[in-house]
Design a protein around this motif. Structure first.
Motif, PDB file in Angstrom:
ATOM      1  N   ASP A 150      36.836 -24.354  22.365  1.00 59.75           N
ATOM      2  CA  ASP A 150      36.010 -23.953  21.222  1.00 59.75           C
ATOM      3  C   ASP A 150      36.395 -22.590  20.667  1.00 59.75           C
ATOM      4  OD1 ASP A 150      35.167 -22.551  23.422  1.00 59.75           O
ATOM      5  OD2 ASP A 150      33.078 -23.224  23.334  1.00 59.75           O
ATOM      6  N   GLN A 174      31.924 -21.644  25.710  1.00 61.51           N
ATOM      7  CA  GLN A 174      31.203 -20.589  25.025  1.00 61.51           C
ATOM      8  C   GLN A 174      29.830 -21.069  24.542  1.00 61.51           C
ATOM      9  OE1 GLN A 174      34.077 -17.907  22.648  1.00 61.51           O
ATOM     10  NE2 GLN A 174      34.938 -19.952  22.382  1.00 61.51           N
ATOM     11  N   ALA A 176      28.736 -20.754  21.596  1.00 62.75           N
ATOM     12  CA  ALA A 176      28.945 -21.297  20.255  1.00 62.75           C
ATOM     13  C   ALA A 176      30.425 -21.177  19.946  1.00 62.75           C
ATOM     14  CB  ALA A 176      28.110 -20.534  19.222  1.00 62.75           C
ATOM     15  N   PRO A 177      30.937 -21.964  18.990  1.00 65.75           N
ATOM     16  CA  PRO A 177      32.370 -21.866  18.666  1.00 65.75           C
ATOM     17  C   PRO A 177      32.760 -20.442  18.281  1.00 65.75           C
ATOM     18  CG  PRO A 177      31.409 -23.794  17.619  1.00 65.75           C
ATOM     19  CD  PRO A 177      30.274 -23.025  18.207  1.00 65.75           C
ATOM     20  N   THR A 184      27.888 -13.817  19.606  1.00 59.32           N
ATOM     21  CA  THR A 184      26.949 -14.931  19.446  1.00 59.32           C
ATOM     22  C   THR A 184      26.133 -14.832  18.164  1.00 59.32           C
ATOM     23  OG1 THR A 184      25.361 -13.747  20.833  1.00 59.32           O
ATOM     24  CG2 THR A 184      26.759 -15.377  21.917  1.00 59.32           C
ATOM     25  N   ALA A 191      28.208 -22.454  14.442  1.00 60.93           N
ATOM     26  CA  ALA A 191      27.687 -23.622  15.146  1.00 60.93           C
ATOM     27  C   ALA A 191      26.785 -24.443  14.227  1.00 60.93           C
ATOM     28  CB  ALA A 191      26.918 -23.182  16.392  1.00 60.93           C
ATOM     29  N   LEU A 201      28.349 -30.691  19.044  1.00 59.60           N
ATOM     30  CA  LEU A 201      28.709 -29.530  19.853  1.00 59.60           C
ATOM     31  C   LEU A 201      28.178 -29.689  21.271  1.00 59.60           C
ATOM     32  CD1 LEU A 201      28.016 -26.551  17.398  1.00 59.60           C
ATOM     33  CD2 LEU A 201      30.153 -27.792  17.791  1.00 59.60           C
ATOM     34  N   PRO A 203      28.183 -26.979  23.891  1.00 60.56           N
ATOM     35  CA  PRO A 203      28.526 -25.604  24.279  1.00 60.56           C
ATOM     36  C   PRO A 203      28.220 -25.319  25.747  1.00 60.56           C
ATOM     37  CG  PRO A 203      26.426 -25.633  23.139  1.00 60.56           C
ATOM     38  CD  PRO A 203      26.940 -27.043  23.103  1.00 60.56           C
TER      39      PRO A 203
END
Length: 386
Positions: A150, A174, A176-177, A184, A191, A201, A203
């Motif tokens: 990601d 992670q 979020a991507p 974040t 995201a 997703l 995560p």
């Protein structure tokens, strides 16, 4: 200085050759490339080439007429296999030995692979033009795609693939991507964008392995034990500098070719681009950057130093990514765990510029769909990096 050999015929290698000519070098110039293609740009591979918006030839960096005007020997499909640093002699896979007064190493990086995935049908990486075209063909018939990784490239691939038909899932460790690159607070907007556009997703989870039947991938097994069904899998879990061919050369290797502040690895031997790890005087530490902008900027510095300048390379790092309708630009090395200050725009509207701060100092700037404004705020970083 009557001859220069550039090992690596991608963006950094070509940019070095062009900068040498632009700065007045008239000697013998050789550009040696492992791939069979004329120098091409890699960022479009995960976007315009993969989506089919571009014919692959459009990714070529220069027309053949421009390359001919460079007055260089361009040897393609001939990988370097060894270096005698003292003699500045490079051996190729054909057994040819090329010597020069100066050698520039621009061999780049290669994709990491998942253990046990070699030879398994439906499993891809994306680094070369062939990789992109194979994946493009695969996606034409795939129903379910899982992208493992990601980071920047994985997120770009997921964004592109989701518009080509298959149900696409992006999985990675992670929160979020691109959280490592953006923090974040900014990555959550990415995201949300992926989710809105239909990317699933997963995560905060690692991948334990792949499922297969009759030599073809059928799913991705997560560390939780869950299996994500897949007709195709793209592995985007980072890269490794291409330095194996330098074994026994005497060059210092450690996460790339270790260089001084001028990108010099040994007497009359320089490194440039993704493979180079050099001492950034402004930061007081070594740095290796894998991005397109660095390939061009570092090439200009190396060319100047070959021709006698004493020019430490002290850039403000920069990269960008295009995903769906978002252009995200990052300047500097953001302290993603620190404070984030919105300078312009509105993050909720996904059009903003923000600064990353640590100990009261701006360490990076991010722009989301505000390229001009982000570039202007880059000036706040120049003094810190020079």
């Amino acid at each position: 200085m009557s001859s220069v050999l550039v090992v690596g015929a991608s963006a950094a290698g070509l940019a070095t050759a062009e900068a040498l000519r632009r700065k007045g070098f008239t000697g013998k110039l050789t550009l040696l490339g492992a791939e069979p293609h004329l120098p091409y740009d890699r960022p479009p591979l995960s976007k315009q080439v993969l989506s089919g918006q571009w014919d692959p030839r459009r990714a070529q960096l220069r027309p053949e007429t421009v390359l001919a005007a460079l007055d260089a020997e361009i040897a393609l499909g001939e990988a370097a296999t060894g270096l005698d640093a003292a003699a500045r002699a490079v051996t190729t896979e054909t057994g040819r030995v090329i010597t020069a007064d100066a050698v520039v190493i621009a061999t780049g990086i290669r994709a990491r692979h998942l253990p046990g995935a070699a030879g398994l049908g439906g499993v891809h990486v994306l680094r070369t033009m062939e990789d992109a075209l194979r994946l493009k063909g695969e996606l034409a018939g795939a129903r379910r795609l899982v992208v493992v990784g990601d980071g920047v490239l994985g997120a770009e691939i997921a964004a592109t693939a989701s518009g080509l038909g298959p149900d696409t899932t992006l999985v990675g460790p992670q929160a979020a991507p691109m959280a490592t690159q953006l923090g974040t607070a900014v990555a959550k907007y990415l995201a949300e964008l992926h989710t809105e556009r239909g990317v699933g997703l997963r995560p905060g989870v690692g991948v334990a392995g792949l499922e297969e039947r009759d030599g073809r991938v059928t799913g991705v097994r997560l560390e939780t034990g869950e299996i994500l069904p897949a007709d195709a899998v793209v592995v985007s879990i980072g890269s490794l500098p291409v330095t194996e061919w330098l074994s026994g050369s005497g060059l210092r290797i450690g996460n790339g070719i270790v260089c001084d502040a001028n990108c010099l690895a040994a007497e009359s031997i320089w490194a440039v681009g993704d493979v180079a790890r050099w001492h950034h005087q402004g930061l007081g530490r070594s740095l290796r950057l894998e991005n397109r902008t660095n390939a061009t900027e570092q090439a200009a510095a190396v060319a100047a130093n070959i021709l006698g300048a004493d020019l430490p390379y002290t850039p403000v790092p920069y990269f960008w990514t295009d995903q769906f309708d978002a252009k995200i630009q990052v300047y500097g090395l953001p302290s993603v765990g620190g404070e984030l200050e919105v300078l312009e725009g509105d993050p909720a509207a996904r059009r903003f510029v923000a600064a990353y701060r640590s100990a009261g100092r701006i360490t990076g700037v991010v722009g989301w769909r505000m390229p001009k404004q982000a570039r202007q705020h880059r000036q706040s970083l120049v003094e810190s990096y020079s």
